[in-house]
Design an enzyme around this catalytic site. Structure first.
Site, mmCIF file in Angstrom:
data_model
loop_
_atom_site.group_PDB
_atom_site.id
_atom_site.type_symbol
_atom_site.label_atom_id
_atom_site.label_comp_id
_atom_site.label_asym_id
_atom_site.label_seq_id
_atom_site.Cartn_x
_atom_site.Cartn_y
_atom_site.Cartn_z
ATOM 1 N N VAL A 81 -96.269 47.648 30.355
ATOM 2 C CA VAL A 81 -97.550 47.795 29.665
ATOM 3 C C VAL A 81 -97.827 49.266 29.370
ATOM 4 O O VAL A 81 -97.827 50.101 30.292
ATOM 5 C CB VAL A 81 -98.696 47.197 30.512
ATOM 6 C CG1 VAL A 81 -100.031 47.403 29.813
ATOM 7 C CG2 VAL A 81 -98.455 45.718 30.770
ATOM 8 N N CYS A 82 -98.048 49.612 28.101
ATOM 9 C CA CYS A 82 -98.391 50.959 27.667
ATOM 10 C C CYS A 82 -97.334 51.954 28.175
ATOM 11 O O CYS A 82 -96.160 51.796 27.902
ATOM 12 C CB CYS A 82 -99.802 51.311 28.111
ATOM 13 S SG CYS A 82 -100.438 52.851 27.413
ATOM 14 N N GLN A 83 -97.729 52.965 28.920
ATOM 15 C CA GLN A 83 -96.754 53.909 29.476
ATOM 16 C C GLN A 83 -95.750 53.186 30.362
ATOM 17 O O GLN A 83 -94.563 53.544 30.398
ATOM 18 C CB GLN A 83 -97.464 54.995 30.275
ATOM 19 C CG GLN A 83 -96.539 56.058 30.836
ATOM 20 C CD GLN A 83 -97.237 56.977 31.820
ATOM 21 O OE1 GLN A 83 -98.122 56.557 32.568
ATOM 22 N NE2 GLN A 83 -96.868 58.246 31.827
ATOM 23 N N GLY B 190 -94.574 50.385 29.706
ATOM 24 C CA GLY B 190 -93.589 49.856 28.781
ATOM 25 C C GLY B 190 -92.528 50.890 28.449
ATOM 26 O O GLY B 190 -91.333 50.568 28.338
#
Length: 359
Positions: A149-151, A153
């Site tokens: 998720v986000c960073q 990811g």
């Protein structure tokens, strides 16, 4: 112009007085409601600790039905607590995944302090993520499904490129890949930052400073408008609790380990390392061409932190021949907590995994 109105804005004294009266009524009712609202908590689903390394803890979520298939490991960003994916009972990506029979885990990075000042990307990726994956592989046998998720990811992409044999399927959500798209305001700010001076002066990066930066991306909306809008819901205890829970999550942010922050900003925001093929972790080259497992890339169509084009760039970089891209209406946070997201996102992840041996 109607009678009694003033100028081109059509202000009517009676309407203004009525609106002011309604505003005062909402404030008065809000005083009563706020007195009844107890301290709110986030994290709706029971969880159990299954592995730990220092402050980093691996939790398993406990669902109401038996879980089957390979474990799904959620890797969240460092900047916020990971329970945005399990905020409350009716806003929980985790509950949706558990209801579909998935075995869901999450890495909790904890709260870095001065003793963590020199943690690097190598520590987060090749020590903590790898340690959690190895634990799950030993427990379940075989590779895991990874959801970044986000960073988190971006971390998961690095991990999958360095350890492709340990990842069965990779799901990325609102994940930045091209860090220098023209519509990325945060990137435009950070590219001019003297990050060496910044980290050398501060050590760990204070959470309050990070939060202030994010809020200034939409200063009117995030610093004023949402609080004015709160007045309209002050007579609704459930709506007030939801608002306070979100506020508590936003401002319950960890500091950032200085060296990891320095490395991430310089490599990705300033060097656009994925796009330029220059990413390195622990002295190892990160080549997304080695991400050969099935990849599902999910992005939010109204995301102001990770614009869609920043995520969609992944399609041209991974080596996988099984690449799927899904866009969902909503913003960076709405993709987890909106009613639409609750209906659509867990089902889409489960459906995709189920055709790839991931459930």
């Amino acid at each position: 112009m109607s009678a009694g109105s003033f100028g081109p804005l059509q202000f009517n004294p009676l309407d203004l007085a009525t609106e002011a009266w309604e505003f005062q009524k909402h404030l008065a009712e809000g005083t009563r409601v706020l007195g009844q609202v107890e301290d709110v908590e986030y994290g709706a689903t029971a969880r159990e600790e299954v592995w730990r390394d220092g402050k980093t803890v691996l939790y398993r979520f406990v669902g109401d039905r038996p879980a089957k298939g390979p474990p799904l490991l959620i890797v969240y960003a460092l900047v916020n607590r990971p329970y945005m994916v399990d905020l409350q009972a009716d806003r929980s990506l985790v509950k949706g995944l558990l209801a579909l029979g998935l075995d869901v885990y999450v890495i909790d990075w904890g709260y870095p302090d001065r003793s963590d000042r020199y943690l690097t990307l190598d520590d987060y990726i090749n020590r903590y993520i790898d340690g959690a994956v190895d634990h799950l592989a030993a427990t379940h046998g075989g590779p895991v499904n990874l959801l970044g998720v986000c960073q988190g990811g971006a971390f998961s992409l690095c991990y999958a490129a360095l350890h492709p044999e340990k990842v069965r399927n990779l799901v990325t959500m609102v994940t930045p890949v091209d860090f220098q798209t023209p519509d990325n305001m945060l990137s435009s700010w950070v590219r001019e930052l003297d990050v060496d001076l910044f980290v050398d002066a501060l050590g760990n990066v204070p959470a309050d400073l990070m939060n202030a930066s994010y809020l200034m991306l939409k200063p009117f909306r995030l610093n004023l408008q949402k609080y004015v809008g709160l007045v309209d819901t002050l007579d609704n205890p459930k709506a007030v609790e939801d608002f306070l829970r979100m506020e508590k999550w936003i401002f319950d942010s960890p500091d950032q380990a200085g060296e990891a922050f320095r490395d991430f900003i310089k490599q990705f925001y300033q060097g656009n390392a994925f796009v330029n093929g220059t990413a390195q972790v622990g002295g190892q080259k990160v080549d997304l061409g080695f991400v050969g497992m099935p990849v599902l890339n999910i992005y939010a169509e109204q995301d102001h932190l990770v614009p869609p084009d920043a995520s969609r760039a992944l399609a041209g970089l991974v080596g996988s021949e099984d690449y799927t891209e899904l866009g969902f209406k909503g913003g960076h946070i709405g993709i987890y907590v909106s009613s639409r997201a609750q209906r659509e996102v867990p089902a889409a992840i489960h459906r995709w995994l189920s055709t790839r041996g991931g459930t």
